[in-house]
Scaffold this active site. Structure first.
Site, mmCIF file in Angstrom:
data_model
loop_
_atom_site.group_PDB
_atom_site.id
_atom_site.type_symbol
_atom_site.label_atom_id
_atom_site.label_comp_id
_atom_site.label_asym_id
_atom_site.label_seq_id
_atom_site.Cartn_x
_atom_site.Cartn_y
_atom_site.Cartn_z
ATOM 1 N N TRP A 144 0.817 -1.212 0.000
ATOM 2 C CA TRP A 144 0.000 0.000 0.000
ATOM 3 C C TRP A 144 0.854 1.267 0.000
ATOM 4 O O TRP A 144 0.486 2.281 0.592
ATOM 5 C CB TRP A 144 -0.977 0.004 1.175
ATOM 6 N N LYS A 179 -6.119 -0.032 -4.682
ATOM 7 C CA LYS A 179 -6.812 1.231 -4.953
ATOM 8 C C LYS A 179 -5.910 2.083 -5.831
ATOM 9 O O LYS A 179 -4.742 1.748 -6.065
ATOM 10 C CB LYS A 179 -7.117 1.988 -3.655
ATOM 11 N N ASP A 206 -34.174 2.870 -13.269
ATOM 12 C CA ASP A 206 -34.709 3.545 -12.091
ATOM 13 C C ASP A 206 -34.671 5.062 -12.272
ATOM 14 O O ASP A 206 -33.772 5.609 -12.907
ATOM 15 C CB ASP A 206 -33.878 3.163 -10.859
ATOM 16 N N GLU A 211 -39.060 3.257 -15.177
ATOM 17 C CA GLU A 211 -39.781 3.650 -13.968
ATOM 18 C C GLU A 211 -39.981 5.160 -14.055
ATOM 19 O O GLU A 211 -39.065 5.936 -13.821
ATOM 20 C CB GLU A 211 -38.968 3.271 -12.718
#
Length: 682
Positions: A94, A127, A341, A395
């Site tokens: 990291w 990451k 949605d 929707e």
């Protein structure tokens, strides 16, 4: 001098949706403008036909972390405002390491890193460490396809995902059955009896067989895209390409979809492209120092009601991201389509908040987001280019004309739109009207209230009505008596009333569909609890974030009556050939008697909504012949009184007045609060 002929320019033919609805004529210029905008954008993105929309939507194959076929890895990310990007993870403790430093691809906002095979391995966490002018931070790549959360620290990380053996599909060619489309809306995590988060595998093994047995031919799966907060029901998405790891692995999701296909069940994904979670470390909120990289700037940046961020559909890079997302789920996971949605929120600058939409002018007054309209149109074009048989559902609550009309006709290209007026109507009726005041004419009009050129998904209630703060239909009808009087032999009047109306409400809604029908998981048998996901206010409890299948499985309780009726109701509708293409023909309604009757093909639907009055020899004029009862809500097997003899064959009575029409009188005994379906005997 010879007179020159005057050239008369022919008036262009009305575009399709205007031709079918003359009331849209004053707005035809706007409709054509939106259509031409989409055509222009398609031309731009496809380089005027030199590639397809599907080619344009291959971003997920280029961006993100990928194993190179000849060995090694390649990582790419779009981050135009970044000044430096390192990959940090288990493979380098990291820490920033020059070996894991990305390079900007010259002349673009894209970054790239190529690594040897030994640089990382399957399962490791990582990451991006992104730097920008004035700041830096750890970020999860926008295009990553696997994100996991640490059980102790609750921190999310991307995960290297490259199994040695890719998933081997058993059902490679699946064709959805959409006549009619019968949707079981479901949530994998809350699909188990146990007070925990359920898994893809548990859903495959325990819930899918129930769906198949009940006769539904499609599941609409919620909360698939990774979301940091479980209680958001999956609507605050952080990683759009990552299937939620809290339910299991990508391969286990593929196995679920594969198993569904083997059972003849389509799988539609509840996709969220209307907004994104505000989180910066887990999401796209500030990927590389520019909060507006993916989202609108200024006043349009945040959604005022949802505490989320609004995509900037005017940026080609954002369209690329979202269209690639659609293709990714279709190609990689074999989803059969999407329920989009929050479409209303996308269509209008106001997100539809505080607007009534009472006339056509409200859809064409300049407050529409043409970029979002264009994106939705392109999404439908792309999805059906990738899979011509794909299912897309909008929707949408405002009633925007053309939403589920063909693109060629000036529509947006959805296959269906949700009939959101119907659950609102049932809630209002149950809350505000005495049983004696239920009017069949009003019921019939409401369940059939839709545009003639657009297919809809009808439903009595979805997950929305089951959430804490609202009530399901069964709870509105029975309330707390469900806890004390839902054992066979111990029912009171309130329970009998609720069971009867629950069945009738569902049958009249299903019987009048013009596209599809939807039910939320467990509501078919009157699930007694609301949905409340773990949160601080309930002590992080899973008690109400599950489905109690044991209740419907218990023969001593009344739940199985509702479940059995739902199964039989669907069986009857599926048994009528080309049910969707068969017109709904009203036979009779009488608001005084509270009686309604209509016909579809060979099926006759009869309803008596009166709470107190039963009728003997009630007559309906129908095509002459013999009719057999195929479903009776009052049958004892469905928790009714069994007052009628359903073994009888009903012969029509001759009437000379209607002899030329080949019609006769069908005389029936219809008990109070009951419905019966008869089928003409051929």
């Amino acid at each position: 001098m010879t007179a020159k002929k005057l050239s008369v320019k022919a008036t262009p033919k009305h575009i399709g949706i205007v031709a079918s609805d003359p009331y849209l004529e004053p707005y035809e210029a706007a409709i054509r403008g939106r259509h031409e905008h989409a055509l222009w954008k398609i031309g731009q993105l496809t380089r005027n036909g030199r590639q397809t929309l599907s080619d344009f939507a291959n971003g997920y194959k280029y961006f993100g972390l990928h194993k190179v076929p000849r060995g090694g890895w390649v990582f790419r990310e779009w981050a135009p405002t970044a000044t430096d990007i390192y990959l940090v993870g288990d493979f380098n403790n990291w820490t920033e390491d020059e070996k894991y430093r990305c390079k900007r691809i010259e002349g673009t906002g894209n970054w790239e890193l190529k690594l040897p095979a030994k640089a990382m391995k399957h399962g490791q966490l990582y990451k991006m460490h992104v730097k920008w002018d004035g700041g830096e931070g750890e970020r999860i790549p926008a295009w990553c396809q696997r994100v996991v959360q640490d059980e102790v620290t609750k921190i999310f990380s991307a995960q290297v995902w490259a199994p040695k053996t890719p998933y081997q599909w058993k059902k490679k060619n699946f064709k959805a059955n959409t006549n009619p489309l019968l949707i079981y809306e479901c949530h994998v995590g809350m699909g188990q009896d146990a007070e925990k988060v359920g898994t893809y595998t548990e859903f495959k093994d325990n819930v899918l067989p129930r769906v198949a047995k009940d006769g539904y031919n499609c599941i609409q799966v919620m909360a698939i895209q990774e979301h940091p907060y479980y209680g958001s029901f999956g609507y605050h998405v952080s990683s759009f390409f990552a299937p939620s790891s809290r339910f299991g692995t990508p391969e286990e999701l593929k196995a679920l979809i594969d198993a569904a296909h083997q059972m003849g069940i389509s799988v539609v994904m509840d996709i969220v492209h209307s907004h994104a979670v505000k989180n910066e470390v887990e999401g796209l909120g500030n990927l590389a120092g520019d909060p507006n990289q993916y989202f609108y700037p200024g006043d349009r940046h945040e959604h005022p009601a949802w505490d989320s961020l609004c995509f900037d559909y005017g940026k080609d890079d954002v369209i690329h991201f979202l269209l690639s997302n659609c293709k990714y789920w279709l190609e990689e996971f074999h989803f059969d389509g999407f329920r989009f949605d929050g479409v209303t929120s996308m269509l209008y600058y106001s997100h539809g908040l505080g607007e009534a939409f009472t006339n056509y002018g409200d859809y064409f007054n300049g407050h529409e987001d043409d970029n979002a309209i264009c994106y939705l149109t392109l999404a439908n074009k792309l999805i059906h280019e990738v899979n011509p048989k794909a299912i897309t559902i909008a929707e949408e609550v405002s009633g925007m004309p053309g939403l589920a009309a063909k693109f060629e006709d000036g529509g947006y290209g959805f296959n269906y739109r949700m009939a959101m007026n119907i659950p609102d109507y049932w809630i209002k009726t149950i809350k505000e009207r005495r049983d004696e005041d239920w009017k069949p004419s009003s019921i019939f009009w409401e369940v059939k209230n839709r545009r003639a050129d657009e297919q809809t998904i009808s439903y009595c209630e979805s997950h929305d009505q089951a959430l804490v703060g609202d009530k399901t239909i069964i709870f509105r009808l029975i309330d707390a008596d469900m806890y004390w009087h839902f054992k066979q032999g111990d029912e009171n009047d309130m329970v009998h009333r609720g069971i009867a109306l629950h069945k009738m409400i569902r049958l009249v809604t299903l019987g009048t569909i013009n596209g599809g029908y939807l039910n939320f998981m467990g509501n078919e048998f009157g699930h007694p609890e609301w949905i409340d996901f773990p949160r601080e206010g309930n002590g992080w409890s899973y008690k109400y974030a599950r489905r109690q299948w044991n209740l419907v499985d218990n023969p001593e309780l009344d739940y199985h009556f509702l479940g059995d009726f739902d199964r039989k109701m669907i069986e009857v509708v599926k048994g009528e050939k080309n049910f969707i293409k068969t017109p709904v023909q009203e036979i009779w309604h009488n608001d005084g008697d509270q009686v309604l009757a209509f016909m579809r093909g060979d099926l006759v639907f009869v309803f008596n909504f009166s709470p107190t009055r039963s009728f003997t020899d009630y007559g309906f004029l129908v095509p002459e012949g013999d009719y057999k009862v195929v479903l009776n809500s009052d049958a004892k097997e469905f928790g009714g009184n069994g007052f009628a003899d359903d073994t009888m064959v009903h012969h029509t009575n001759f009437d000379p007045v209607y002899e030329k029409d080949h019609k006769g009188w069908l005389k029936l005994y219809i008990p109070a609060r009951s419905a019966v379906v008869l089928k003409k005997d051929k």
